[in-house]
Design a protein around this motif. Sequence first.
Motif, PDB file in Angstrom:
ATOM      1  N   LEU A 250      47.229  41.358  46.048  1.00 51.97           N
ATOM      2  CA  LEU A 250      45.940  41.862  46.543  1.00 51.97           C
ATOM      3  C   LEU A 250      44.782  41.088  45.914  1.00 51.97           C
ATOM      4  N   ARG A 251      44.951  40.701  44.658  1.00 52.14           N
ATOM      5  CA  ARG A 251      43.918  39.901  43.973  1.00 52.14           C
ATOM      6  C   ARG A 251      43.709  38.580  44.714  1.00 52.14           C
ATOM      7  N   GLU A 252      44.814  37.936  45.076  1.00 51.27           N
ATOM      8  CA  GLU A 252      44.728  36.651  45.780  1.00 51.27           C
ATOM      9  C   GLU A 252      44.159  36.816  47.197  1.00 51.27           C
ATOM     10  N   LEU A 253      44.512  37.936  47.834  1.00 50.28           N
ATOM     11  CA  LEU A 253      43.999  38.188  49.187  1.00 50.28           C
ATOM     12  C   LEU A 253      42.477  38.366  49.150  1.00 50.28           C
ATOM     13  N   LEU A 254      41.979  39.036  48.121  1.00 54.68           N
ATOM     14  CA  LEU A 254      40.525  39.191  47.967  1.00 54.68           C
ATOM     15  C   LEU A 254      39.869  37.824  47.796  1.00 54.68           C
ATOM     16  N   ASN A 255      40.510  36.963  46.992  1.00 57.14           N
ATOM     17  CA  ASN A 255      39.992  35.607  46.811  1.00 57.14           C
ATOM     18  C   ASN A 255      39.843  34.891  48.144  1.00 57.14           C
ATOM     19  N   ALA A 269      37.476  43.142  52.985  1.00 58.85           N
ATOM     20  CA  ALA A 269      37.496  43.186  51.514  1.00 58.85           C
ATOM     21  C   ALA A 269      36.930  44.520  51.005  1.00 58.85           C
ATOM     22  N   VAL A 270      35.855  44.997  51.649  1.00 57.09           N
ATOM     23  CA  VAL A 270      35.255  46.280  51.254  1.00 57.09           C
ATOM     24  C   VAL A 270      36.256  47.416  51.470  1.00 57.09           C
ATOM     25  N   LYS A 271      36.908  47.408  52.651  1.00 53.59           N
ATOM     26  CA  LYS A 271      37.899  48.466  52.940  1.00 53.59           C
ATOM     27  C   LYS A 271      39.027  48.434  51.915  1.00 53.59           C
ATOM     28  N   LEU A 272      39.485  47.227  51.605  1.00 54.80           N
ATOM     29  CA  LEU A 272      40.580  47.062  50.645  1.00 54.80           C
ATOM     30  C   LEU A 272      40.190  47.612  49.273  1.00 54.80           C
ATOM     31  N   LEU A 273      38.965  47.309  48.837  1.00 51.28           N
ATOM     32  CA  LEU A 273      38.527  47.768  47.518  1.00 51.28           C
ATOM     33  C   LEU A 273      38.243  49.266  47.485  1.00 51.28           C
ATOM     34  N   LYS A 274      37.724  49.797  48.598  1.00 55.06           N
ATOM     35  CA  LYS A 274      37.515  51.251  48.647  1.00 55.06           C
ATOM     36  C   LYS A 274      38.842  51.978  48.500  1.00 55.06           C
ATOM     37  N   LEU A 275      39.864  51.404  49.122  1.00 57.60           N
ATOM     38  CA  LEU A 275      41.189  52.020  49.137  1.00 57.60           C
ATOM     39  C   LEU A 275      41.873  51.900  47.777  1.00 57.60           C
ATOM     40  N   THR A 276      41.838  50.704  47.194  1.00 57.58           N
ATOM     41  CA  THR A 276      42.674  50.452  46.013  1.00 57.58           C
ATOM     42  C   THR A 276      41.888  50.133  44.750  1.00 57.58           C
ATOM     43  N   GLY A 277      40.547  50.024  44.837  1.00 55.60           N
ATOM     44  CA  GLY A 277      39.748  49.558  43.703  1.00 55.60           C
ATOM     45  C   GLY A 277      40.009  50.293  42.405  1.00 55.60           C
ATOM     46  N   SER A 278      39.992  51.636  42.452  1.00 56.94           N
ATOM     47  CA  SER A 278      40.148  52.406  41.210  1.00 56.94           C
ATOM     48  C   SER A 278      41.530  52.177  40.600  1.00 56.94           C
ATOM     49  N   VAL A 279      42.554  52.142  41.453  1.00 56.22           N
ATOM     50  CA  VAL A 279      43.929  51.977  40.971  1.00 56.22           C
ATOM     51  C   VAL A 279      44.126  50.568  40.393  1.00 56.22           C
ATOM     52  N   LEU A 280      43.581  49.554  41.106  1.00 50.97           N
ATOM     53  CA  LEU A 280      43.689  48.173  40.620  1.00 50.97           C
ATOM     54  C   LEU A 280      42.979  48.022  39.270  1.00 50.97           C
ATOM     55  N   GLU A 281      41.755  48.566  39.193  1.00 53.54           N
ATOM     56  CA  GLU A 281      40.997  48.409  37.943  1.00 53.54           C
ATOM     57  C   GLU A 281      41.726  49.069  36.777  1.00 53.54           C
ATOM     58  N   ASP A 282      42.281  50.273  37.001  1.00 52.37           N
ATOM     59  CA  ASP A 282      43.041  50.954  35.942  1.00 52.37           C
ATOM     60  C   ASP A 282      44.216  50.094  35.487  1.00 52.37           C
ATOM     61  N   ALA A 283      44.934  49.520  36.471  1.00 52.45           N
ATOM     62  CA  ALA A 283      46.119  48.717  36.146  1.00 52.45           C
ATOM     63  C   ALA A 283      45.724  47.469  35.361  1.00 52.45           C
ATOM     64  N   TRP A 284      44.621  46.832  35.759  1.00 50.67           N
ATOM     65  CA  TRP A 284      44.176  45.624  35.056  1.00 50.67           C
ATOM     66  C   TRP A 284      43.692  45.953  33.648  1.00 50.67           C
ATOM     67  N   LYS A 285      42.951  47.061  33.539  1.00 52.27           N
ATOM     68  CA  LYS A 285      42.439  47.450  32.217  1.00 52.27           C
ATOM     69  C   LYS A 285      43.587  47.720  31.245  1.00 52.27           C
ATOM     70  N   GLU A 286      44.653  48.334  31.774  1.00 50.67           N
ATOM     71  CA  GLU A 286      45.817  48.622  30.938  1.00 50.67           C
ATOM     72  C   GLU A 286      46.378  47.351  30.313  1.00 50.67           C
ATOM     73  N   LYS A 287      46.261  46.242  31.053  1.00 52.10           N
ATOM     74  CA  LYS A 287      46.772  44.965  30.540  1.00 52.10           C
ATOM     75  C   LYS A 287      45.692  44.189  29.802  1.00 52.10           C
ATOM     76  N   GLY A 288      44.514  44.810  29.653  1.00 50.70           N
ATOM     77  CA  GLY A 288      43.419  44.138  28.965  1.00 50.70           C
ATOM     78  C   GLY A 288      42.787  43.025  29.787  1.00 50.70           C
ATOM     79  N   LYS A 289      42.936  43.119  31.121  1.00 51.81           N
ATOM     80  CA  LYS A 289      42.355  42.077  31.984  1.00 51.81           C
ATOM     81  C   LYS A 289      41.054  42.602  32.609  1.00 51.81           C
ATOM     82  N   ASN A 290      40.085  41.708  32.805  1.00 51.32           N
ATOM     83  CA  ASN A 290      38.838  42.178  33.439  1.00 51.32           C
ATOM     84  C   ASN A 290      38.655  41.563  34.827  1.00 51.32           C
ATOM     85  N   ASP A 291      39.729  41.569  35.603  1.00 50.08           N
ATOM     86  CA  ASP A 291      39.678  41.012  36.961  1.00 50.08           C
ATOM     87  C   ASP A 291      38.620  41.682  37.830  1.00 50.08           C
TER      88      ASP A 291
END
Length: 429
Positions: A250-255, A269-291
């Motif tokens: 999904l990160r690459e698709l946004l790119n 891209a807006v629809k994708l982020l509205k749908l998955t943004g919170s879940v993606l951000e939580d997952a990235w933060k868990e790994k210490g990434k600031n994607d």
Amino acid sequence: GSAEEQQHHLGGLFPQQEPLRPPKTAPLGTGMAEHLQKTGIPSGSQDKVTVPDSGPKMAEPQLAVDTVVTSNLSVKAPEFYPPGYNQNFNQNFTDSSFENRCDGYLTLAEYVQGFLNHLTEQPGCFDTEIEQFAETLNGWVIADEALQELVELIYQQATSVPNFSYMGARLCNYLSHHLTISPQSGNFRQLLLQRCQTEYENRDEATKGDETTRKQFHAFVLFLAELYLNLEIKGTKGQVTRAEILQEGLRELLNSLFSNPVDSNLICAVKLLKLTGSVLEDAWKEKGKNDMEEIIQRIENVVLDANCSRDVKHMLLKLVELRSSNWGRVHGTTPHTEATPENDPNYFMNEPTFYTSDGVPFTAADPDYQEKYQELLEREDLFPYYEENGADLSGHGELYFDEIDDEMDPEIEEAYEKFCLESEHKRKQ
């Protein structure tokens, strides 16, 4: 390995994390299913396939009736079907339960397509009929080719019928845990992800393609987003996780979408982020990434530089705003702990509001709640027009409403007139 390697292996995934499947007994014996496929004879009687039973003829009406004007519009008119919907299977559907109508199917494709159309029309049937569907498939899908065909049918429905992406992802999740076939070429989930891989690898060309190509690609992106949210991977210790590989995807698709910032790509891209943004951000933060920070930065650059429409820029800004409010979630609550008044600011949100005798509002969140509530119960003027036994006193209710003054407050009246005039003016423009 690196993200590139991971993306390269989007297909053959998670062999070490096989779902623990409960053994299922197949209603159709495997021999029976093979026999059906070879001979092409349905399990029901032959005439069921060709002529749907129209039921007994209606009795003639006894009374002479005035001529009734009947409409020529048909409920089966093509306008009533979403694009991508296969109408031909509809003739088999006359009663509510899907399974009762399947005796007459000849092929796996017809059976599956019929069920997909039924789910599209009546999503509520998922919970009641999915188990039977999976059991029937387990008796039928016993060869690699059949599994491939099943994956393709579901993929096509989920990426060509509007609004089926969520239901399709739920269906994929269920089948990934309940289909018993697991051939050398890969189980259901692995084949599904390989199918997505094909589309995924074509992302850069697709975002630069014509309108039709882009539209198909956007449907795929949103289906992949739903898969990321709904596909559960069961680990060896019974823990349930998301398909991590889809996170990278999904990160690459946004790119790709932001690399060609035309309106339709940005809306996707807006629809994708509205749908998955919170879940993606939580997952990235868990790994210490600031994607997510990088994505937001990218959006802000698009708003400044891209020559997309004003509406789309507004959508992008709204999305940045949504993210800054933690995707609309209330701070300080964790989903894993039991909600209590101390840790969840929304705990009392749906509680009723009462008023003390001085007109001060209070709810269950109030420290003196019990005391005030008791006082409220003891107030005798609470229901002035009802006797103690609850019987209405001689039409007092209606009288009360009759006495209410009908006239508006002059200030409100003036504001109301102004509003009417403005509305009228706007309508004429």
